[in-house]
Design a protein around this motif. Sequence first.
Motif, PDB file in Angstrom:
ATOM      1  N   ASN A   8       0.863  -1.187   0.000  1.00 30.91           N
ATOM      2  CA  ASN A   8       0.000   0.000   0.000  1.00 30.91           C
ATOM      3  C   ASN A   8       0.901   1.240   0.000  1.00 30.91           C
ATOM      4  O   ASN A   8       2.121   1.139   0.195  1.00 30.91           O
TER       5      ASN A   8
ATOM      6  N   ASP B  95       4.259  12.671  -2.239  1.00 27.02           N
ATOM      7  CA  ASP B  95       3.151  11.735  -2.078  1.00 27.02           C
ATOM      8  C   ASP B  95       2.281  11.939  -3.312  1.00 27.02           C
ATOM      9  O   ASP B  95       1.547  12.926  -3.419  1.00 27.02           O
TER      10      ASP B  95
ATOM     11  N   PHE C 297     -10.080  17.103   2.944  1.00 29.12           N
ATOM     12  CA  PHE C 297      -9.546  16.187   3.922  1.00 29.12           C
ATOM     13  C   PHE C 297      -9.951  16.785   5.248  1.00 29.12           C
ATOM     14  O   PHE C 297      -9.296  17.716   5.701  1.00 29.12           O
TER      15      PHE C 297
ATOM     16  N   LYS D 114      -8.552   4.684  -5.673  1.00 23.34           N
ATOM     17  CA  LYS D 114      -7.643   5.461  -6.516  1.00 23.34           C
ATOM     18  C   LYS D 114      -7.839   5.141  -8.002  1.00 23.34           C
ATOM     19  O   LYS D 114      -8.576   4.231  -8.367  1.00 23.34           O
TER      20      LYS D 114
ATOM     21  N   HIS E 233      -4.877   1.976  -4.041  1.00 29.68           N
ATOM     22  CA  HIS E 233      -6.036   1.578  -3.234  1.00 29.68           C
ATOM     23  C   HIS E 233      -7.298   1.604  -4.097  1.00 29.68           C
ATOM     24  O   HIS E 233      -7.360   2.314  -5.108  1.00 29.68           O
TER      25      HIS E 233
ATOM     26  N   PHE F 261      -4.372  13.428   3.074  1.00 27.78           N
ATOM     27  CA  PHE F 261      -4.857  12.278   3.840  1.00 27.78           C
ATOM     28  C   PHE F 261      -3.877  12.026   4.985  1.00 27.78           C
ATOM     29  O   PHE F 261      -2.662  12.196   4.822  1.00 27.78           O
TER      30      PHE F 261
ATOM     31  N   THR G 245      -0.084  10.601   5.052  1.00 25.41           N
ATOM     32  CA  THR G 245       1.160  11.340   4.767  1.00 25.41           C
ATOM     33  C   THR G 245       1.843  11.696   6.082  1.00 25.41           C
ATOM     34  O   THR G 245       3.059  11.511   6.253  1.00 25.41           O
TER      35      THR G 245
HETATM   36  C1  LIG Z   1      -2.731  11.684  -0.313  1.00 26.94           C
HETATM   37  C2  LIG Z   1      -2.720  10.254   0.150  1.00 26.94           C
HETATM   38  N1  LIG Z   1      -1.583   9.738   0.656  1.00 26.94           N
HETATM   39  C3  LIG Z   1      -1.503   8.457   1.075  1.00 26.94           C
HETATM   40  C4  LIG Z   1      -2.592   7.618   0.996  1.00 26.94           C
HETATM   41  C5  LIG Z   1      -2.466   6.231   1.514  1.00 26.94           C
HETATM   42  O1  LIG Z   1      -2.665   5.294   0.509  1.00 26.94           O
HETATM   43  P1  LIG Z   1      -2.891   3.740   0.859  1.00 26.94           P
HETATM   44  O2  LIG Z   1      -4.348   3.606   1.211  1.00 26.94           O
HETATM   45  O3  LIG Z   1      -2.551   3.029  -0.410  1.00 26.94           O
HETATM   46  O4  LIG Z   1      -2.007   3.369   1.989  1.00 26.94           O
HETATM   47  C6  LIG Z   1      -3.792   8.098   0.451  1.00 26.94           C
HETATM   48  C7  LIG Z   1      -4.935   7.174   0.312  1.00 26.94           C
HETATM   49  O5  LIG Z   1      -5.982   7.214   0.697  1.00 26.94           O
HETATM   50  C8  LIG Z   1      -3.869   9.456   0.048  1.00 26.94           C
HETATM   51  O6  LIG Z   1      -5.013   9.970  -0.430  1.00 26.94           O
END
Ligand SMILES: Cc1ncc(COP(=O)(O)O)c(C=O)c1O
Length: 342
Positions: free
Chosen positions: A11, A107, A266, A136, A133, A36, A39
């Motif tokens: 992930n 990110d 967010f 996405k 994910h 999100f 980060t």
């Molecule tokens: C900006 C951002 N960074 C990181 C992530 C984390 O991704 P993952 O769910 O693949 O761990 C997301 C996902 O929701 C995100 O929107």
Amino acid sequence: MDVKHCIAMCNATVALEIAIRALELKGEVIVPSYTFVATAHAVQWQEITPVFCDVDPATHNLDPARAEAMFTPRTTGIIGVHVWGPPCAIEALSEIAQRRHLKLMFDAAHAFGCSHGGRMIGNFGQAEVFSFHATKFLNTFEGGAVVTNDDDLAAKIRLMKNFGFAGYDNVIYVGTNGKMSEISAAMGLTGLESLDDFIAANRRNYAAYRAGLQGLPGVRLIVYNEAERCNYQYVIIEVDEAAAGISRDDLMRVLHAENVLARRYFYPGCHQMEPYISYSPHARLLLPETECLARQVLALPTGTALIPEDVSQICQIIRLASANGQGIGQRLTAMTPQERQR
Ligand SMILES: Cc1ncc(COP(=O)(O)O)c(C=O)c1O
């Protein structure tokens, strides 16, 4: 994508953690609060302090001048986030990072299939991280990747994501299990074949939203730069309550009542979440734009399951709600919290 190394992972959160560790970030790292929470968590998880920086209200991305103002002797890096897909201020951040001897990574969870100056996202900073994910653009159920043009960094990350194994029985580095599963990889391969179809559907829906919301006071649709490649995965509006006649939250409740899954993003901002709010209870004073976006932004549904007629109906609901905002607000205020949830 024209990038030398793409290291698939389980992930994006673990991919961020591994990239941060491989880049040897420590002390403080500047990140936007308007992102999100993964980060920030990926930084904090390694006992590095995420220093929350405000964003540019026009792009929703890290404001470089404000980022530089957050610099202290403990700062070792900057993580820019390409929120909604369009790139953050890559050149300005690169210039600051170079001048201040900081590591810079991105990110790029939202930005698979997007470009900057004609070059695909994935090529900037020391490394970039994609998320695959299910929400996405490219869906591998759960998944992510670190991409980089740095051979040494890629070799280190490949070791780190596989327990540090350099061969059978030969562990030469501290590592974790960041591997992408076979089933996720298979899902990703099927998705890769359909990327153009996904973009076409998203773009068609975005155009329908643009037409359907045009001229509606107080509702600003975030517009994509048509000169760049974009995945059009997010349809984002800002709702200015005074001009729209309805608050973002009341509009969201109306849409939910009509079975339209609009989402606050967010909300309420990383700095308002634990553990960050306890560490720094007054951080919001330095984050006025983030606070405003967290109050105003709503993500509207899109994707291959939606057709322009659905979008047109959603726009009509938004127009109707805006025209009747005062009455809706009064009715919602009179309801109990349980009634409002229904
Ligand atoms: C900006 C951002 N960074 C990181 C992530 C984390 O991704 P993952 O769910 O693949 O761990 C997301 C996902 O929701 C995100 O929107």
